[in-house]
Design a protein around this motif. Structure first.
Motif, PDB file in Angstrom:
ATOM      1  N   ALA A 155      -3.470  -3.416  -9.599  1.00 34.56           N
ATOM      2  CA  ALA A 155      -2.356  -2.862 -10.418  1.00 34.56           C
ATOM      3  C   ALA A 155      -1.534  -1.837 -10.024  1.00 34.56           C
ATOM      4  CB  ALA A 155      -3.240  -2.490 -11.924  1.00 34.56           C
ATOM      5  N   GLY A 156      -1.948  -0.930  -9.174  1.00 31.40           N
ATOM      6  CA  GLY A 156      -1.064  -0.163  -8.463  1.00 31.40           C
ATOM      7  C   GLY A 156      -0.198  -0.692  -7.460  1.00 31.40           C
ATOM      8  N   ALA A 157      -0.814  -1.746  -6.599  1.00 33.59           N
ATOM      9  CA  ALA A 157       0.275  -2.237  -5.676  1.00 33.59           C
ATOM     10  C   ALA A 157       1.291  -3.091  -6.509  1.00 33.59           C
ATOM     11  CB  ALA A 157      -0.909  -3.337  -4.743  1.00 33.59           C
ATOM     12  N   LEU A 158       0.977  -3.694  -7.526  1.00 33.46           N
ATOM     13  CA  LEU A 158       1.962  -4.696  -8.384  1.00 33.46           C
ATOM     14  C   LEU A 158       3.113  -3.679  -8.864  1.00 33.46           C
ATOM     15  CD1 LEU A 158       2.640  -7.398  -9.316  1.00 33.46           C
ATOM     16  CD2 LEU A 158       1.380  -6.858 -11.735  1.00 33.46           C
ATOM     17  N   VAL A 159       2.717  -2.494  -9.450  1.00 31.58           N
ATOM     18  CA  VAL A 159       3.634  -1.448  -9.777  1.00 31.58           C
ATOM     19  C   VAL A 159       4.471  -1.106  -8.757  1.00 31.58           C
ATOM     20  CG1 VAL A 159       3.976   0.798 -10.573  1.00 31.58           C
ATOM     21  CG2 VAL A 159       2.172  -0.685 -11.846  1.00 31.58           C
ATOM     22  N   VAL A 160       4.057  -0.904  -7.545  1.00 26.47           N
ATOM     23  CA  VAL A 160       4.816  -0.451  -6.240  1.00 26.47           C
ATOM     24  C   VAL A 160       5.842  -1.516  -6.035  1.00 26.47           C
ATOM     25  CG1 VAL A 160       4.745   0.141  -3.938  1.00 26.47           C
ATOM     26  CG2 VAL A 160       3.157   1.285  -5.695  1.00 26.47           C
ATOM     27  N   VAL A 161       5.188  -2.877  -5.965  1.00 33.37           N
ATOM     28  CA  VAL A 161       6.157  -4.125  -5.565  1.00 33.37           C
ATOM     29  C   VAL A 161       7.310  -4.081  -6.630  1.00 33.37           C
ATOM     30  CG1 VAL A 161       6.218  -6.554  -5.528  1.00 33.37           C
ATOM     31  CG2 VAL A 161       4.390  -5.305  -4.340  1.00 33.37           C
ATOM     32  N   LEU A 162       6.977  -4.292  -7.944  1.00 32.51           N
ATOM     33  CA  LEU A 162       8.166  -4.357  -8.924  1.00 32.51           C
ATOM     34  C   LEU A 162       8.583  -3.379  -8.884  1.00 32.51           C
ATOM     35  CD1 LEU A 162       5.801  -5.682 -12.022  1.00 32.51           C
ATOM     36  CD2 LEU A 162       7.101  -6.903 -10.431  1.00 32.51           C
ATOM     37  N   VAL A 214      -0.941  -4.338   3.254  1.00 31.83           N
ATOM     38  CA  VAL A 214      -0.370  -5.435   4.061  1.00 31.83           C
ATOM     39  C   VAL A 214       0.030  -6.600   3.332  1.00 31.83           C
ATOM     40  CG1 VAL A 214      -0.811  -7.195   5.817  1.00 31.83           C
ATOM     41  CG2 VAL A 214      -1.729  -4.829   6.284  1.00 31.83           C
ATOM     42  N   THR A 215      -0.931  -6.652   2.166  1.00 31.70           N
ATOM     43  CA  THR A 215      -0.753  -7.934   1.395  1.00 31.70           C
ATOM     44  C   THR A 215       0.426  -7.334   0.119  1.00 31.70           C
ATOM     45  OG1 THR A 215      -3.191  -8.093   1.266  1.00 31.70           O
ATOM     46  CG2 THR A 215      -1.854  -9.243  -0.626  1.00 31.70           C
ATOM     47  N   ALA A 216       0.626  -6.057  -0.103  1.00 31.22           N
ATOM     48  CA  ALA A 216       1.712  -5.795  -0.845  1.00 31.22           C
ATOM     49  C   ALA A 216       3.100  -6.216  -0.267  1.00 31.22           C
ATOM     50  CB  ALA A 216       1.507  -4.237  -1.459  1.00 31.22           C
ATOM     51  N   ASP A 217       2.980  -5.782   1.289  1.00 33.22           N
ATOM     52  CA  ASP A 217       4.564  -5.909   1.770  1.00 33.22           C
ATOM     53  C   ASP A 217       4.635  -7.405   1.897  1.00 33.22           C
ATOM     54  OD1 ASP A 217       6.226  -4.575   3.599  1.00 33.22           O
ATOM     55  OD2 ASP A 217       5.409  -6.003   4.958  1.00 33.22           O
ATOM     56  N   VAL A 218       3.653  -8.039   2.124  1.00 33.28           N
ATOM     57  CA  VAL A 218       4.065  -9.651   2.164  1.00 33.28           C
ATOM     58  C   VAL A 218       4.253  -9.975   1.013  1.00 33.28           C
ATOM     59  CG1 VAL A 218       2.722 -12.084   2.499  1.00 33.28           C
ATOM     60  CG2 VAL A 218       2.224 -10.123   4.029  1.00 33.28           C
ATOM     61  N   LEU A 219       3.795  -9.705  -0.220  1.00 31.16           N
ATOM     62  CA  LEU A 219       4.385 -10.126  -1.488  1.00 31.16           C
ATOM     63  C   LEU A 219       5.369  -9.600  -1.869  1.00 31.16           C
ATOM     64  CD1 LEU A 219       3.354 -11.405  -4.318  1.00 31.16           C
ATOM     65  CD2 LEU A 219       2.533  -9.153  -4.988  1.00 31.16           C
ATOM     66  N   LEU A 220       5.917  -8.309  -1.595  1.00 32.00           N
ATOM     67  CA  LEU A 220       7.240  -7.834  -1.699  1.00 32.00           C
ATOM     68  C   LEU A 220       8.337  -8.769  -1.158  1.00 32.00           C
ATOM     69  CD1 LEU A 220       9.106  -5.494  -2.840  1.00 32.00           C
ATOM     70  CD2 LEU A 220       8.513  -4.463  -0.757  1.00 32.00           C
TER      71      LEU A 220
END
Length: 354
Positions: A305-312, A232-238
């Protein structure tokens, strides 16, 4: 154990029944998602919220699973948030009013005796963020419901480890209700959650996670809370970064979420939901193991770190179309591009020379 299984079974059957029952009234009343190509009724979330509250209240009334004051307060606050979401489903409500109402409800359930006022304010912000994150996930069939089931099981295990049996029962009932709802929400969905259901789910899960981690080390608690809601946080950040870079309003909807970008890569709707559910389960598993002390805290860093890689990586996928040009006022000459290709120049010279 037996009454927990019976409560979950009752919730599953009742939620499946209410989802089928509410579909036709939602269509007749026009409570539908107008963002989709086909009309999708939005009273499925109302069925989930009603099921969760009714089953838990019935078991307390029967004296089988009495609720403490904290759980009662949580159910009342979650019901108020669901009612606010139902109003948003029926008519347009500005996001700041939804956020304000959710923040007030969150302020009523945060355990200040264990967190203190100083840490209570970030806890309120966390509840609001996760609640609206689940609302944002409700743009694809079965996505918010599937992620909700996975998260509910994870937070429920953490609550059981803390001897918070009433909270664990509530979360198991919510997970069962969502499972019954998913029988009608899997692609192609026949009914959707709507703001009522998505806000209710996000609020209950976020508040339960905060209550479970209250009294633990603040930094470790923040890591566990992040791992439990990493998807959920990764989706909001993206979405926030993507719209910021594109110069688009943050609160205006667009096809720029995780599921939208995965679909552009060629995944089917079912595959997209399953993949995101697996990613959510990975974060929840790390959060549970860290909470119980069976995994080092460094695991939370790997999730981040994994979530950041996915977002980028997904930021590189183009999801926005060309911007619409503003209309030209009447009487004003239309400006055209002055750059011509060599072929166009020769064609104009031939016309001038006859």
């Amino acid at each position: 154990m037996l009454y927990g299984i019976a409560a979950a079974t009752s919730a599953l059957l009742l939620a499946a029944f209410l989802a089928a029952l509410f579909r036709l009234p939602a269509l007749r009343l026009g409570i539908i998602d107008r963002r989709r190509q086909r009309p999708l009724p939005l009273l499925g979330g109302t069925g989930v919220a009603l099921t969760t509250c009714l089953v838990v209240a019935a078991w307390e009334w029967a004296g089988i699973a009495p609720l403490g004051p904290e759980i009662r307060r949580l159910l009342i606050a979650a019901g108020a948030v669901a009612l606010l979401g139902l109003v948003a489903d029926v008519r347009r409500v500005k996001a700041r009013f939804l956020a304000g109402g959710t923040a007030v409800a969150a302020a009523c359930v945060v355990p200040y005796g264990e967190t203190g006022i100083l840490l209570g304010l970030p806890a309120i912000g966390c509840v609001v963020l996760v609640t609206f994150g689940f609302k944002a996930l409700d743009h694809a069939d079965a996505l918010a419901g599937t992620v909700g089931v996975v998260t509910a099981f994870g937070v429920g295990v953490c609550a059981a480890a803390e001897m918070m049996d009433e909270l664990a029962v509530l979360l198991s009932v919510l997970a069962a209700a969502l499972t019954g709802f998913l029988m009608h929400n899997w692609h192609p969905a026949r009914i959707g959650l709507g703001a009522c259901g998505s806000l209710f789910i996000g609020f209950v899960l976020a508040s339960s996670a905060v209550m479970t981690r209250a009294g633990h080390h603040p930094v470790a608690s923040a890591g566990v809370l992040y791992a439990l809601t990493a998807l959920v946080t990764a989706d909001v950040l993206l979405v926030a970064v993507s719209r910021r870079l594109a110069g688009r309003p943050l609160l205006r909807g667009a096809p720029d979420h995780l599921a939208h970008r995965l679909r552009r890569l060629g995944l089917t709707p079912q595959a997209t939901t399953v993949l995101l559910a697996v990613l959510a389960f990975s974060g929840v598993l790390v959060g549970v193991l860290t909470h119980m002390g069976w995994a080092p805290r460094s695991g939370v860093y790997w999730v981040g770190a994994g979530a950041l890689v996915v977002v980028l990586g997904l930021l590189r996928i183009k999801v926005y179309g060309p911007r619409r040009q503003p209309p030209v006022p009447v009487g004003e000459p239309v400006r055209t591009s002055t750059s011509l290709t060599s072929t166009q120049v020769r064609a104009q010279l031939r016309v001038r020379n006859g």
